[in-house]
Design a protein around this motif. Structure first.
Motif, PDB file in Angstrom:
ATOM      1  N   PHE A 132      -0.409  -4.753  -5.168  1.00 21.51           N
ATOM      2  CA  PHE A 132      -1.272  -3.574  -5.239  1.00 21.51           C
ATOM      3  C   PHE A 132      -0.609  -2.482  -6.090  1.00 21.51           C
ATOM      4  CE2 PHE A 132      -2.581  -5.751  -1.394  1.00 21.51           C
ATOM      5  CZ  PHE A 132      -3.958  -5.641  -1.427  1.00 21.51           C
ATOM      6  N   PRO A 133      -1.403  -1.617  -6.668  1.00 19.23           N
ATOM      7  CA  PRO A 133      -0.838  -0.545  -7.522  1.00 19.23           C
ATOM      8  C   PRO A 133      -0.418   0.676  -6.711  1.00 19.23           C
ATOM      9  CG  PRO A 133      -3.231  -0.499  -7.631  1.00 19.23           C
ATOM     10  CD  PRO A 133      -2.881  -1.670  -6.764  1.00 19.23           C
ATOM     11  N   TYR A 134       0.387   0.457  -5.673  1.00 18.85           N
ATOM     12  CA  TYR A 134       0.818   1.563  -4.830  1.00 18.85           C
ATOM     13  C   TYR A 134       2.158   2.141  -5.283  1.00 18.85           C
ATOM     14  CZ  TYR A 134      -2.864   0.193  -1.555  1.00 18.85           C
ATOM     15  OH  TYR A 134      -4.073  -0.090  -0.985  1.00 18.85           O
ATOM     16  N   GLN A 135       2.947   1.386  -6.043  1.00 19.02           N
ATOM     17  CA  GLN A 135       4.223   1.879  -6.548  1.00 19.02           C
ATOM     18  C   GLN A 135       4.001   2.449  -7.944  1.00 19.02           C
ATOM     19  OE1 GLN A 135       7.946  -0.458  -6.018  1.00 19.02           O
ATOM     20  NE2 GLN A 135       8.100  -0.373  -8.260  1.00 19.02           N
ATOM     21  N   THR A 136       4.140   3.746  -8.057  1.00 14.13           N
ATOM     22  CA  THR A 136       3.906   4.429  -9.332  1.00 14.13           C
ATOM     23  C   THR A 136       5.163   5.187  -9.751  1.00 14.13           C
ATOM     24  OG1 THR A 136       3.040   6.392  -8.219  1.00 14.13           O
ATOM     25  CG2 THR A 136       1.448   4.657  -8.796  1.00 14.13           C
ATOM     26  N   ALA A 137       5.127   5.723 -10.948  1.00 15.43           N
ATOM     27  CA  ALA A 137       6.274   6.487 -11.446  1.00 15.43           C
ATOM     28  C   ALA A 137       6.477   7.776 -10.674  1.00 15.43           C
ATOM     29  CB  ALA A 137       6.074   6.798 -12.944  1.00 15.43           C
ATOM     30  N   ALA A 138       5.422   8.278 -10.052  1.00 12.98           N
ATOM     31  CA  ALA A 138       5.534   9.535  -9.307  1.00 12.98           C
ATOM     32  C   ALA A 138       6.255   9.362  -7.976  1.00 12.98           C
ATOM     33  CB  ALA A 138       4.140  10.136  -9.083  1.00 12.98           C
ATOM     34  N   ASN A 139       6.104   8.200  -7.358  1.00 12.48           N
ATOM     35  CA  ASN A 139       6.711   8.000  -6.027  1.00 12.48           C
ATOM     36  C   ASN A 139       7.800   6.939  -6.029  1.00 12.48           C
ATOM     37  OD1 ASN A 139       5.338   5.576  -6.226  1.00 12.48           O
ATOM     38  ND2 ASN A 139       3.779   6.104  -4.703  1.00 12.48           N
ATOM     39  N   ILE A 140       8.278   6.546  -7.213  1.00 13.36           N
ATOM     40  CA  ILE A 140       9.275   5.479  -7.270  1.00 13.36           C
ATOM     41  C   ILE A 140      10.570   5.880  -6.579  1.00 13.36           C
ATOM     42  CG2 ILE A 140      10.160   6.253  -9.509  1.00 13.36           C
ATOM     43  CD1 ILE A 140       9.794   2.619  -8.273  1.00 13.36           C
ATOM     44  N   HIS A 141      10.921   7.180  -6.606  1.00 13.47           N
ATOM     45  CA  HIS A 141      12.187   7.597  -5.984  1.00 13.47           C
ATOM     46  C   HIS A 141      12.128   7.439  -4.459  1.00 13.47           C
ATOM     47  CE1 HIS A 141       9.498  11.075  -6.011  1.00 13.47           C
ATOM     48  NE2 HIS A 141      10.156  11.510  -4.949  1.00 13.47           N
ATOM     49  N   CYS A 142      10.962   7.608  -3.862  1.00 12.18           N
ATOM     50  CA  CYS A 142      10.839   7.417  -2.402  1.00 12.18           C
ATOM     51  C   CYS A 142      11.028   5.948  -2.033  1.00 12.18           C
ATOM     52  CB  CYS A 142       9.481   7.922  -1.930  1.00 12.18           C
ATOM     53  SG  CYS A 142       9.221   9.695  -2.177  1.00 12.18           S
ATOM     54  N   TRP A 143      10.395   5.061  -2.801  1.00 15.58           N
ATOM     55  CA  TRP A 143      10.556   3.630  -2.515  1.00 15.58           C
ATOM     56  C   TRP A 143      12.019   3.199  -2.657  1.00 15.58           C
ATOM     57  CZ3 TRP A 143       6.652   1.154  -0.349  1.00 15.58           C
ATOM     58  CH2 TRP A 143       5.356   1.596  -0.568  1.00 15.58           C
ATOM     59  N   LEU A 144      12.678   3.654  -3.724  1.00 15.56           N
ATOM     60  CA  LEU A 144      14.074   3.255  -3.934  1.00 15.56           C
ATOM     61  C   LEU A 144      14.998   3.833  -2.869  1.00 15.56           C
ATOM     62  CD1 LEU A 144      14.376   3.588  -7.826  1.00 15.56           C
ATOM     63  CD2 LEU A 144      14.071   1.508  -6.457  1.00 15.56           C
ATOM     64  N   LEU A 145      14.706   5.036  -2.357  1.00 11.44           N
ATOM     65  CA  LEU A 145      15.540   5.635  -1.320  1.00 11.44           C
ATOM     66  C   LEU A 145      15.516   4.791  -0.056  1.00 11.44           C
ATOM     67  CD1 LEU A 145      17.271   7.981  -0.261  1.00 11.44           C
ATOM     68  CD2 LEU A 145      15.147   9.139   0.403  1.00 11.44           C
ATOM     69  N   GLY A 208      12.368  -3.226 -15.690  1.00 11.08           N
ATOM     70  CA  GLY A 208      11.702  -2.208 -14.889  1.00 11.08           C
ATOM     71  C   GLY A 208      11.867  -2.479 -13.401  1.00 11.08           C
ATOM     72  N   VAL A 209      11.356  -1.563 -12.582  1.00 14.66           N
ATOM     73  CA  VAL A 209      11.490  -1.691 -11.125  1.00 14.66           C
ATOM     74  C   VAL A 209      10.440  -2.678 -10.637  1.00 14.66           C
ATOM     75  CG1 VAL A 209      11.539  -0.480  -8.939  1.00 14.66           C
ATOM     76  CG2 VAL A 209      12.332   0.678 -10.997  1.00 14.66           C
ATOM     77  N   ASN A 210      10.827  -3.935 -10.610  1.00 14.80           N
ATOM     78  CA  ASN A 210       9.932  -4.995 -10.135  1.00 14.80           C
ATOM     79  C   ASN A 210      10.313  -5.333  -8.692  1.00 14.80           C
ATOM     80  OD1 ASN A 210       8.329  -7.190  -9.688  1.00 14.80           O
ATOM     81  ND2 ASN A 210       8.893  -8.255 -11.581  1.00 14.80           N
ATOM     82  N   PRO A 211       9.390  -5.155  -7.743  1.00 15.11           N
ATOM     83  CA  PRO A 211       9.745  -5.420  -6.334  1.00 15.11           C
ATOM     84  C   PRO A 211      10.125  -6.866  -6.067  1.00 15.11           C
ATOM     85  CG  PRO A 211       7.744  -4.091  -6.492  1.00 15.11           C
ATOM     86  CD  PRO A 211       8.053  -4.569  -7.881  1.00 15.11           C
ATOM     87  N   LEU A 212       9.683  -7.823  -6.890  1.00  9.06           N
ATOM     88  CA  LEU A 212      10.028  -9.226  -6.645  1.00  9.06           C
ATOM     89  C   LEU A 212      11.527  -9.472  -6.755  1.00  9.06           C
ATOM     90  CD1 LEU A 212       7.179 -11.258  -8.368  1.00  9.06           C
ATOM     91  CD2 LEU A 212       7.568 -10.877  -5.937  1.00  9.06           C
TER      92      LEU A 212
END
Length: 595
Positions: A132-145, A208-212
């Protein structure tokens, strides 16, 4: 008036003198019995040890325990002052254990909870962020944290906790630091822990930040299964957690299928055909709804159009049938294990009712049998406690019996002073029995072959001319029938009727079991027989003094004048016959003349 006062004073003196004579006789018998046999123990309580001498006050006038420490801290709440230690001091004084018992340490179970939460974050959100397109450039820092916080938990688990876990080798519990560390490094768990922390995140700089790339984090599944095992061991109703876990398995399979469906729709083009997701509404909810209808094979889905859609739908159907059947079978096993006791209870009760109907047992008896089944099951959760403990080793059965029954048995006067190990052996022979209201526990004249200890409820001892008068009510913790265990020569017959007053749960110790135990404890056997003989003698004394029950006396015999009182009257006569005793002596002469 003078004669009545004289008779009153004489009665008081006579009563007091009789009491003194009785006390002297009892003391003489005790001393004589001790001189004859030194093994006889006293009936008095053991003397209490004298308290230790109080510490001398400090030179300043206060004892050391009364001095307020400089490190003590106090907090005031309402009108009271409470002593407390600051949390920072407690944190500084805490020392991490050098070894951890993975089976009983609750702190380790709590830590596994955090590890499992980190593992679930990766398992549930890696597919979502990939599809899903839930990981965007605006919130990428939250996911990585959050990602790197989970990685930190994984790393702490490897460095601090897993290297301190105790293990068993050759029957010994190993607590040596070096041995525990080497045992972890040689285990399969260490290999999987290292594999799940592969630093594939460095490829972020290239692709890039690929979750896989974080998919190896899902390989820490061993911590999940270990947490399940430890949590079920400490829960009182573990089947509830098993049902929740099985439901989570089903929800996760639907979750993964919804992610795959959105990926397939995006691959084909959103809204390109009637089969793919059209891009309207909440994407995750709409895809999850499609996954539920597919895996549960409800039907009503649009037909696939392209070859890719047909293959995807076929794989979904096959996977759905397999996964759903596995979930149903696992849920059936969980529910069956949770209700196994209830099923056994219903089976036993149905078989008993069928048996009673076949032999045409009266309805009143059938109702009492049903009541017994229902009360026994609801009060103790099982029909026979011995079936539950038969699989345990002898030492564990003894530990459980001590915790349950020792406080009650140790208060029985007959067993006080006996060998402690003999009482432990006796605890394992106790049998629990439930009596219904108005059930006869024992009847007068029966041969006594067991002793009863009241665990819960009350029993009434009946007597009187009609045998229905309540003489005494015994409550929980009371004991009766103990003399029958050791009485011989016809002295072990019940002397009264005992009836259950309401529902009563009793422990029973049979005579044959006690005799088998006493073979190994001759000193205790000798002491018990002496105590039983003494108790029987004290129980028979009132009957001998009052006469037999078959010939009650209408006018009781006059008590014999004590010898000490006779000597006092004779001495008064020789001294002239003055005073109260002289007048009493003259009054007695008149009574003899009248007789």
């Amino acid at each position: 008036r003078m004669g009545s006062a004289t008779s009153l004073s004489s009665a008081v003196i006579n009563t007091r003198l009789q009491e003194l004579v009785r006390l002297f006789k009892e003391r003489t018998e005790k001393v004589k019995e001790k001189l004859i046999d030194s093994d006889v123990t006293s009936d008095d309580d053991s003397p209490v040890a004298s308290p230790a001498a109080a510490p001398l006050p400090a030179p300043g006038g206060e004892q050391e325990g009364d001095k307020p420490s400089r490190d003590d801290h106090y907090c005031e709440m309402l009108c009271c002052t409470f002593k407390r230690q600051p949390w920072l001091d407690r944190l500084k004084s805490y020392k991490f254990p050098s070894s951890i018992d993975p089976l009983t340490n609750l702190m380790y179970v709590l830590w596994l909870f955090f590890v499992v939460m980190a593992w679930n974050w990766n398992c549930w959100l890696i597919p979502v962020r990939w599809a899903f397109p839930y990981q965007t450039a605006a919130n990428i820092h939250c996911w990585l944290l959050v990602d790197y916080l989970c990685d930190l938990i994984y790393l702490l688990d490897i460095l601090i906790f897993q290297t301190r876990l105790q293990f068993v080798q050759g029957g010994d519990i190993i607590t040596d630091k070096k041995a525990m560390k080497e045992n972890y490094l040689r285990s399969q768990r260490f290999k999987m822990d290292v594999l799940c922390l592969l630093p594939l995140d460095f490829f972020y700089f290239k692709v890039g930040v690929n979750p896989l790339l974080r998919f190896p984090r899902c390989l820490k599944y061993m911590a999940f299964f270990e947490f399940n095992s430890r949590l079920e061991a400490i829960l009182t109703k573990a089947y509830i957690y098993r049902v929740i876990r099985t439901t989570a398995y089903l929800l996760y399979s639907l979750h993964v299928n919804s992610c795959l469906y959105y990926w397939a729709s995006a691959y084909e083009g959103l809204g390109s055909t009637t089969w793919v997701y059209d891009g309207e509404g909440n994407s995750y909810i709409r895809c999850y709804y499609w996954a539920v209808k597919t895996l549960i094979t409800i039907g009503g889905l649009p037909d696939p159009k392209t070859l890719f859609e047909i293959v995807f739908q076929l794989l979904n159907y096959f996977t759905g049938v397999f996964a759903f059947s596995v979930m149903i079978g696992q849920m059936r096993d969980v529910v069956g294990a949770a209700t196994a006791g209830q099923t056994y209870y219903r089976s036993c009760m149905d078989s008993t009712i069928k048996y009673m109907n076949f032999y045409k047992i009266p309805r009143a008896v059938q109702n009492r049998v049903k009541t017994w089944y229902e009360y026994t099951w609801h009060s103790q959760g099982m029909l026979d406690e011995s079936e539950l403990l038969v699989q345990l080793p002898d030492k564990m059965r003894l530990d459980i019996a001590i915790d349950v029954n020792y406080n009650i048995v140790s208060k029985v006067a007959l067993f006080q002073g006996c060998d402690r190990q003999m009482i432990f052996d006796m605890l394992k022979r106790l049998r629990s029995v439930v009596y219904l209201p108005n059930d006869y526990v024992c009847k007068k004249g029966e041969i006594g072959r067991e002793m009863y200890i009241i665990q819960a409820g009350q029993v009434q001892v009946l007597g009187g001319p009609d045998g229905k008068s309540v003489l005494v009510t015994l409550k929980a913790g009371s004991v009766f029938g103990e003399i029958s265990l050791l009485a011989a020569g016809g002295g072990n017959r019940r002397t009264a009727n005992v009836v259950a007053h309401g529902f009563a749960n009793l422990f029973i110790l049979e005579k044959k079991d006690l005799n088998e135990i006493l073979v190994h404890y001759p000193e205790s056997q000798k002491l018990l027989r002496k105590k039983a003989k003494k108790m029987l003698k004290s129980n028979n004394k009132p009957k001998e003094e009052k006469g037999g029950p078959g010939d009650p006396l209408i006018i009781p015999p006059r008590a014999e004048t004590p010898k000490l009182f006779k000597a006092a009257l004779a001495a008064t006569g020789r001294m002239g016959g003055k005073g109260p005793l002289g007048r009493l002596r003259w009054r007695l002469k008149e009574l003899r003349a009248l007789q």
